[in-house]
Design a protein around this motif. Sequence first.
Motif, PDB file in Angstrom:
ATOM      1  N   ALA A   1     -13.877  40.870  30.155  1.00 26.45           N
ATOM      2  CA  ALA A   1     -13.623  42.079  30.994  1.00 26.45           C
ATOM      3  C   ALA A   1     -14.376  43.039  29.190  1.00 26.45           C
ATOM      4  O   ALA A   1     -15.277  44.342  29.794  1.00 26.45           O
TER       5      ALA A   1
ATOM      6  N   LYS B   1     -19.170  42.165  28.558  1.00 22.93           N
ATOM      7  CA  LYS B   1     -20.254  42.648  29.890  1.00 22.93           C
ATOM      8  C   LYS B   1     -21.490  42.236  30.004  1.00 22.93           C
ATOM      9  O   LYS B   1     -22.123  41.849  31.165  1.00 22.93           O
TER      10      LYS B   1
ATOM     11  N   ARG C   1     -15.142  41.111  37.118  1.00 19.09           N
ATOM     12  CA  ARG C   1     -14.879  42.280  36.801  1.00 19.09           C
ATOM     13  C   ARG C   1     -14.758  43.348  37.743  1.00 19.09           C
ATOM     14  O   ARG C   1     -13.886  44.795  37.138  1.00 19.09           O
TER      15      ARG C   1
END
Length: 388
Positions: A271, A274, A301
């Motif tokens: 999370a 990215k 995600r």
Amino acid sequence: MAVISHRSDPPSRIHPEPPQTLEIDHFDRLPDSILLLVFNKIGDVKALGRCCVVSRRFHSLVPQVDNVVVRVDCVISDDDSSSLSSIKSRSAASSGSFSAIFRLVVGGIVKPLQALGQFLGTKRSSCGGSGSSSLSISGDDDGGEIEQGGVTHHSPTQVLKNFDEIRYLRIELPSGELGIDDGVLLKWRAEFGSTLDNCVILGASSVIQPNPMRISQACDTTVVEASASDDNGSIPESFYTNGGLKLRVVWTISSLIAASARHYLLQPIIAEHKTLDSLFLTDSDGQGVLCMNRDQLEELRVKPLSASSASKRTLVPALNMRLWYAPTLELPDGTVLKGATLVAIRPSESKKEVSDISWVSSAFEEPYETAAKMLVKRRTYCLEMNSF
């Protein structure tokens, strides 16, 4: 009368002093791109932490590293993390500095599930007992989360949060979660998105290492038979009566539990970072590998995982399985696998072609890649398993 005076030349004219020059820092002459290339080759988070405190320039460049390896060297129990919240509040101010990584000695990961003990019996010894799932890394500073035996433990999320551009992340556990008997072979490789995409398991009840006298002969021939007495590839009746099938079921369930527990633990890291293109969570024994590519990472995600209600792991969906078995499998290098078993697993709802097994034989490194290629040529047995 003329007086001639003689004055000797000053020493400085006879032996002139070399011109004073400023010392040159050759690292300053290297562009940032070269230094980042070096740091990416280093990879190891402990070594990068040491580099970070060398200079201000290094301190500013290390967070830009895109290839990071976290090696875990100790197992701790969740029982020791009960005081996590109180320690967190005490250390919040000091844990933000990236230079704290220099003092980290990469520490522990908790063995995922007590449920594994129901299948496999005695676990391997470790720094702590088995408990529910959590990740931790140990150090000797005051900015950590859990203190155990004079060593402060940190979560990988806390350590990695200072890296801004990680693309390739590898986390290596000190050992596999599955406590198997000596001589038994058990390897698995699983891919996950928001849930299990596929899993391959290779096992053998025993492994006989090659006889050096036979290696030269084996290299000149291709082994096409698994057993002289079982040329049709069928599973013998004894496989069902002597506990062979039950043992393979235990291997399969235990590997899936270990894989789903690892997947659950990776949520906060995925999370936060990215920029990740690939993530591997493996162990020093080479027992199990969980891997995720960019599309799978993005899927997690966007679509949160479904957690098991009984424990801290990802829910395993209903599965279709294909099994191949050979009582004896002799590899070209002379290695002999007794009770060799290969299991290929995909979710029942998978839209991928069931007959496509090209991904199965490439799941392992040699010599086990060859073993998988030999097993998939044998008779296939199909099984189903409910979600758990």
